[in-house]
Design a protein around this motif. Structure first.
Motif, PDB file in Angstrom:
ATOM      1  N   MET A   1      55.713 -96.129  59.959  1.00  0.00           N
ATOM      2  CA  MET A   1      55.180 -96.933  61.056  1.00  0.00           C
ATOM      3  C   MET A   1      56.213 -97.934  61.570  1.00  0.00           C
ATOM      4  SD  MET A   1      52.376 -95.647  61.798  1.00  0.00           S
ATOM      5  CE  MET A   1      51.908 -96.802  63.048  1.00  0.00           C
ATOM      6  N   ILE A   2      56.981 -98.508  60.663  1.00  0.00           N
ATOM      7  CA  ILE A   2      58.014 -99.466  61.073  1.00  0.00           C
ATOM      8  C   ILE A   2      59.068 -98.767  61.929  1.00  0.00           C
ATOM      9  CG2 ILE A   2      59.933-100.862  60.201  1.00  0.00           C
ATOM     10  CD1 ILE A   2      58.054-101.639  57.862  1.00  0.00           C
ATOM     11  N   SER A   3      59.385 -97.533  61.601  1.00  0.00           N
ATOM     12  CA  SER A   3      60.434 -96.818  62.334  1.00  0.00           C
ATOM     13  C   SER A   3      59.969 -96.275  63.684  1.00  0.00           C
ATOM     14  CB  SER A   3      60.973 -95.665  61.487  1.00  0.00           C
ATOM     15  OG  SER A   3      59.990 -94.649  61.349  1.00  0.00           O
ATOM     16  N   GLN A   4      58.686 -96.355  63.976  1.00  0.00           N
ATOM     17  CA  GLN A   4      58.169 -95.800  65.229  1.00  0.00           C
ATOM     18  C   GLN A   4      58.784 -96.435  66.463  1.00  0.00           C
ATOM     19  OE1 GLN A   4      56.129 -92.923  65.722  1.00  0.00           O
ATOM     20  NE2 GLN A   4      57.077 -92.897  63.707  1.00  0.00           N
ATOM     21  N   SER A   5      59.089 -97.721  66.396  1.00  0.00           N
ATOM     22  CA  SER A   5      59.688 -98.356  67.578  1.00  0.00           C
ATOM     23  C   SER A   5      61.070 -97.769  67.877  1.00  0.00           C
ATOM     24  CB  SER A   5      59.790 -99.869  67.380  1.00  0.00           C
ATOM     25  OG  SER A   5      60.595-100.158  66.264  1.00  0.00           O
TER      26      SER A   5
ATOM     27  N   GLY B   1      60.407 -93.770  68.947  1.00  0.00           N
ATOM     28  CA  GLY B   1      59.708 -93.519  70.199  1.00  0.00           C
ATOM     29  C   GLY B   1      58.322 -92.943  69.972  1.00  0.00           C
ATOM     30  N   HIS B   2      57.669 -92.650  71.057  1.00  0.00           N
ATOM     31  CA  HIS B   2      56.290 -92.161  71.021  1.00  0.00           C
ATOM     32  C   HIS B   2      56.202 -90.841  70.248  1.00  0.00           C
ATOM     33  CE1 HIS B   2      52.235 -91.199  72.220  1.00  0.00           C
ATOM     34  NE2 HIS B   2      52.655 -90.031  72.672  1.00  0.00           N
ATOM     35  N   ASN B   3      55.216 -90.749  69.371  1.00  0.00           N
ATOM     36  CA  ASN B   3      54.956 -89.523  68.623  1.00  0.00           C
ATOM     37  C   ASN B   3      53.537 -89.075  68.942  1.00  0.00           C
ATOM     38  OD1 ASN B   3      54.442 -87.490  66.798  1.00  0.00           O
ATOM     39  ND2 ASN B   3      55.413 -88.516  65.082  1.00  0.00           N
ATOM     40  N   PRO B   4      53.369 -87.980  69.669  1.00  0.00           N
ATOM     41  CA  PRO B   4      52.025 -87.539  70.033  1.00  0.00           C
ATOM     42  C   PRO B   4      51.188 -87.117  68.828  1.00  0.00           C
ATOM     43  CG  PRO B   4      53.666 -85.921  70.718  1.00  0.00           C
ATOM     44  CD  PRO B   4      54.412 -87.112  70.217  1.00  0.00           C
ATOM     45  N   ARG B   5      51.823 -86.901  67.689  1.00  0.00           N
ATOM     46  CA  ARG B   5      51.089 -86.500  66.490  1.00  0.00           C
ATOM     47  C   ARG B   5      50.773 -87.683  65.570  1.00  0.00           C
ATOM     48  NH1 ARG B   5      53.059 -83.326  62.756  1.00  0.00           N
ATOM     49  NH2 ARG B   5      50.949 -82.808  62.164  1.00  0.00           N
ATOM     50  N   ALA B   6      51.008 -88.889  66.015  1.00  0.00           N
ATOM     51  CA  ALA B   6      50.828 -90.066  65.160  1.00  0.00           C
ATOM     52  C   ALA B   6      49.414 -90.145  64.595  1.00  0.00           C
ATOM     53  CB  ALA B   6      51.168 -91.340  65.919  1.00  0.00           C
ATOM     54  N   SER B   7      48.411 -89.863  65.388  1.00  0.00           N
ATOM     55  CA  SER B   7      47.035 -89.943  64.870  1.00  0.00           C
ATOM     56  C   SER B   7      46.769 -88.832  63.853  1.00  0.00           C
ATOM     57  CB  SER B   7      46.012 -89.892  66.007  1.00  0.00           C
ATOM     58  OG  SER B   7      46.097 -88.663  66.699  1.00  0.00           O
ATOM     59  N   ASP B   8      47.346 -87.650  64.062  1.00  0.00           N
ATOM     60  CA  ASP B   8      47.202 -86.566  63.081  1.00  0.00           C
ATOM     61  C   ASP B   8      47.869 -86.935  61.767  1.00  0.00           C
ATOM     62  OD1 ASP B   8      45.864 -84.979  64.948  1.00  0.00           O
ATOM     63  OD2 ASP B   8      47.710 -83.964  65.570  1.00  0.00           O
TER      64      ASP B   8
END
Length: 80
Positions: free
Chosen positions: A45-49, A52-59
């Motif tokens: 989660m920290i590395s998400q910034s 970039g956007h990950n469309p599978r984040a909720s999965d």
């Protein structure tokens, strides 16, 4: 003559998976697995910034959540 091999039976597949799970569980206690999962997910989660956007984040979150629930259930079974 060509001989076809029959696919594995559901029972043998289940036993194979059970062996793999048993091997994994012998590595650490359920509480340690949960702690490690939180560490991995927090880092993700920290590395998400940066990633970039990950469309599978909720999965990915749902997979993470199910793994945590799995280890919590194991912990409860050990305590009972």
């Amino acid at each position: 003559m060509n001989q076809q091999t029959s696919p594995e039976s559901p029972d043998s597949t289940t036993l194979t998976y059970a062996e793999h799970v048993k091997d994994l569980l012998s590595m650490n206690a359920p509480a340690e697995w949960i702690e490690d999962l939180w560490t991995i997910y927090t880092g993700f989660m920290i590395s998400q910034s940066e990633l970039g956007h990950n469309p599978r984040a909720s999965d990915l979150f749902c997979t993470f959540r199910e793994l945590v629930f799995f280890f919590q259930k194991l912990e409860e079974r050990k305590a009972a």
